[in-house]
Motif scaffolding. Sequence first.
Motif, PDB file in Angstrom:
ATOM      1  N   SER A 273      21.527 -35.272 -37.619  1.00  0.00           N
ATOM      2  CA  SER A 273      20.282 -36.045 -37.557  1.00  0.00           C
ATOM      3  C   SER A 273      20.411 -37.303 -36.716  1.00  0.00           C
ATOM      4  N   PHE A 274      21.621 -37.858 -36.642  1.00  0.00           N
ATOM      5  CA  PHE A 274      21.822 -39.101 -35.899  1.00  0.00           C
ATOM      6  C   PHE A 274      22.633 -38.897 -34.620  1.00  0.00           C
ATOM      7  N   GLY A 275      22.602 -37.640 -34.105  1.00  0.00           N
ATOM      8  CA  GLY A 275      23.026 -37.428 -32.732  1.00  0.00           C
ATOM      9  C   GLY A 275      24.426 -36.933 -32.463  1.00  0.00           C
ATOM     10  N   ILE A 276      25.199 -36.558 -33.488  1.00  0.00           N
ATOM     11  CA  ILE A 276      26.555 -36.036 -33.250  1.00  0.00           C
ATOM     12  C   ILE A 276      26.483 -34.542 -32.926  1.00  0.00           C
ATOM     13  N   GLN A 277      27.234 -34.111 -31.927  1.00  0.00           N
ATOM     14  CA  GLN A 277      27.267 -32.704 -31.543  1.00  0.00           C
ATOM     15  C   GLN A 277      28.242 -31.926 -32.431  1.00  0.00           C
ATOM     16  N   ALA A 278      27.797 -30.797 -32.957  1.00  0.00           N
ATOM     17  CA  ALA A 278      28.660 -29.965 -33.803  1.00  0.00           C
ATOM     18  C   ALA A 278      29.768 -29.308 -32.981  1.00  0.00           C
ATOM     19  N   ALA A 279      29.475 -28.900 -31.754  1.00  0.00           N
ATOM     20  CA  ALA A 279      30.465 -28.249 -30.894  1.00  0.00           C
ATOM     21  C   ALA A 279      31.305 -29.303 -30.158  1.00  0.00           C
ATOM     22  N   PRO A 280      32.598 -29.003 -29.900  1.00  0.00           N
ATOM     23  CA  PRO A 280      33.264 -27.753 -30.210  1.00  0.00           C
ATOM     24  C   PRO A 280      33.302 -27.479 -31.721  1.00  0.00           C
ATOM     25  N   PHE A 281      32.968 -26.245 -32.079  1.00  0.00           N
ATOM     26  CA  PHE A 281      32.951 -25.824 -33.474  1.00  0.00           C
ATOM     27  C   PHE A 281      33.844 -24.595 -33.584  1.00  0.00           C
ATOM     28  N   ILE A 282      34.862 -24.685 -34.436  1.00  0.00           N
ATOM     29  CA  ILE A 282      35.892 -23.651 -34.513  1.00  0.00           C
ATOM     30  C   ILE A 282      35.865 -22.987 -35.888  1.00  0.00           C
ATOM     31  N   MET A 283      35.893 -21.655 -35.898  1.00  0.00           N
ATOM     32  CA  MET A 283      35.945 -20.884 -37.140  1.00  0.00           C
ATOM     33  C   MET A 283      37.230 -20.057 -37.176  1.00  0.00           C
ATOM     34  N   VAL A 284      37.879 -20.012 -38.339  1.00  0.00           N
ATOM     35  CA  VAL A 284      39.121 -19.245 -38.506  1.00  0.00           C
ATOM     36  C   VAL A 284      39.057 -18.546 -39.862  1.00  0.00           C
ATOM     37  N   ASN A 285      39.394 -17.237 -39.904  1.00  0.00           N
ATOM     38  CA  ASN A 285      39.414 -16.545 -41.199  1.00  0.00           C
ATOM     39  C   ASN A 285      40.837 -16.370 -41.704  1.00  0.00           C
ATOM     40  N   GLU A 286      40.973 -15.698 -42.847  1.00  0.00           N
ATOM     41  CA  GLU A 286      42.284 -15.614 -43.500  1.00  0.00           C
ATOM     42  C   GLU A 286      43.270 -14.737 -42.738  1.00  0.00           C
ATOM     43  N   GLN A 287      42.778 -13.923 -41.802  1.00  0.00           N
ATOM     44  CA  GLN A 287      43.660 -13.080 -40.990  1.00  0.00           C
ATOM     45  C   GLN A 287      44.003 -13.733 -39.654  1.00  0.00           C
ATOM     46  N   GLY A 288      43.513 -14.957 -39.454  1.00  0.00           N
ATOM     47  CA  GLY A 288      43.822 -15.672 -38.218  1.00  0.00           C
ATOM     48  C   GLY A 288      42.865 -15.403 -37.076  1.00  0.00           C
ATOM     49  N   ALA A 289      41.783 -14.641 -37.337  1.00  0.00           N
ATOM     50  CA  ALA A 289      40.780 -14.426 -36.289  1.00  0.00           C
ATOM     51  C   ALA A 289      40.073 -15.747 -36.005  1.00  0.00           C
ATOM     52  N   ILE A 290      39.800 -16.008 -34.730  1.00  0.00           N
ATOM     53  CA  ILE A 290      39.250 -17.297 -34.290  1.00  0.00           C
ATOM     54  C   ILE A 290      37.947 -17.076 -33.543  1.00  0.00           C
ATOM     55  N   HIS A 291      36.982 -17.938 -33.805  1.00  0.00           N
ATOM     56  CA  HIS A 291      35.743 -17.941 -33.017  1.00  0.00           C
ATOM     57  C   HIS A 291      35.473 -19.367 -32.584  1.00  0.00           C
ATOM     58  N   ARG A 292      35.322 -19.560 -31.260  1.00  0.00           N
ATOM     59  CA  ARG A 292      35.057 -20.879 -30.687  1.00  0.00           C
ATOM     60  C   ARG A 292      33.610 -20.961 -30.226  1.00  0.00           C
ATOM     61  N   MET A 293      32.984 -22.102 -30.474  1.00  0.00           N
ATOM     62  CA  MET A 293      31.646 -22.361 -29.948  1.00  0.00           C
ATOM     63  C   MET A 293      31.677 -23.685 -29.202  1.00  0.00           C
ATOM     64  N   THR A 294      31.330 -23.657 -27.934  1.00  0.00           N
ATOM     65  CA  THR A 294      31.315 -24.873 -27.123  1.00  0.00           C
ATOM     66  C   THR A 294      30.041 -24.892 -26.285  1.00  0.00           C
ATOM     67  N   GLY A 295      29.560 -26.093 -25.976  1.00  0.00           N
ATOM     68  CA  GLY A 295      28.450 -26.242 -25.047  1.00  0.00           C
ATOM     69  C   GLY A 295      27.120 -25.711 -25.529  1.00  0.00           C
ATOM     70  N   ILE A 296      26.917 -25.634 -26.850  1.00  0.00           N
ATOM     71  CA  ILE A 296      25.645 -25.147 -27.373  1.00  0.00           C
ATOM     72  C   ILE A 296      25.085 -26.171 -28.369  1.00  0.00           C
ATOM     73  N   SER A 297      23.798 -26.042 -28.682  1.00  0.00           N
ATOM     74  CA  SER A 297      23.133 -26.988 -29.577  1.00  0.00           C
ATOM     75  C   SER A 297      23.601 -26.790 -31.020  1.00  0.00           C
ATOM     76  N   ASN A 298      23.339 -27.793 -31.828  1.00  0.00           N
ATOM     77  CA  ASN A 298      23.699 -27.700 -33.242  1.00  0.00           C
ATOM     78  C   ASN A 298      22.958 -26.566 -33.941  1.00  0.00           C
ATOM     79  N   TRP A 299      21.696 -26.340 -33.559  1.00  0.00           N
ATOM     80  CA  TRP A 299      20.938 -25.236 -34.146  1.00  0.00           C
ATOM     81  C   TRP A 299      21.574 -23.900 -33.792  1.00  0.00           C
TER      82      TRP A 299
END
Length: 379
Positions: free
Chosen positions: A143-169
Amino acid sequence: MDKAIDEQGIRHLACGSRFLGAGGGGNSYALELLAIQVIRDMGPVPLLSAFELGDMEWVIPVGIMGSPTILSEKILSGRELIQAIRILESEKGISAGAVAGLEIGGMNAITPVLAAALSRLPLLDGDGMGRAFPELQMTTYHSFGIQAAPFIMVNEQGAIHRMTGISNWEVEHQARRKVTEMGGWAAFAGYPMPGLEVREVIIQQTFSLAKRLGEAVSLAKEDVDRVMEALVRTFENSIYGCPYKLMEGKVVNLERDIIGGLLNGALVVEGTGIHVGEQLKILFKNEYLLAGHGEQPLAMVPDLICVLDADTGYPIMIEELENHRKVWVLAIPAPSLVRDAKMLEVVGPACFGVASGFTPIEQLLIREGGETHHVPFGY
């Protein structure tokens, strides 16, 4: 301010965060046990005020998202959180000076403590929601302007998903889709920000408040009246308002359904004692959102609505609700930052489809007539 979280502090934090979860946030018991073991091995987690941060000292909020049921079957080890932090540091070209929370309700009150303990970083005493909300953009950070990305997701098996350069929505939408592909839950790190910005956007002292709240409630020995005394004493000296008791009664109707991955529905409480002849309807979507008599609302999101067991005074999560259960319904005014107009754009009642605009509980109860049983508790 409390300066560290030790083993007993974890127990108190877990207890207090249930009150701040507004019926949601997920059951934190398994994470509580894991955090206690890590702190036993690694030592207490330093709790840091935002004002103790250097202007350019980086903070990384962390948490978990997805199904609490699947998480109980495929348990977090904690390594996922650290891996997400390290990848984000690399993507951003920074080094974290502290860990922060996204929310202070339920499971995600414990995950930042676990991450801080394993990374040997301090935990920032604050979060971005002041309660629990179901979506990643429902924060003061967004709400006050911080960008969520880079946003990194990791599961219990070590799989990784990166999100960069996109809006918070888009981060929220993409993460919500991806978490299913990753097995039902994932640890995440996002909304990186320096200390200069942290002080402008974070809801401060929520971890120490939840810890104090849990400690006070534990001393109440599962007696609802003593629990209420503990709540009043704690909230009176906080950024939240004093609790209001909306209803004492029993659940007479309960409807729940999973829609779009969220637990939607309503419950009706039939009054007892001074509330005989009254009914209170509560709408929920992962968290309690609106409580009212007929068409007259008494409390609405983002103010916190809590349903307590009428004997023990402990919060009842939405998935724990049962017909005929005796309950107390409370409402707690949210911190002023959560009630800010910019925050209401993403967490106000219109965002959940339960009302066209937000009215603070203090004003709602005056409109209703200001009955004596709706004034704040005064033990």
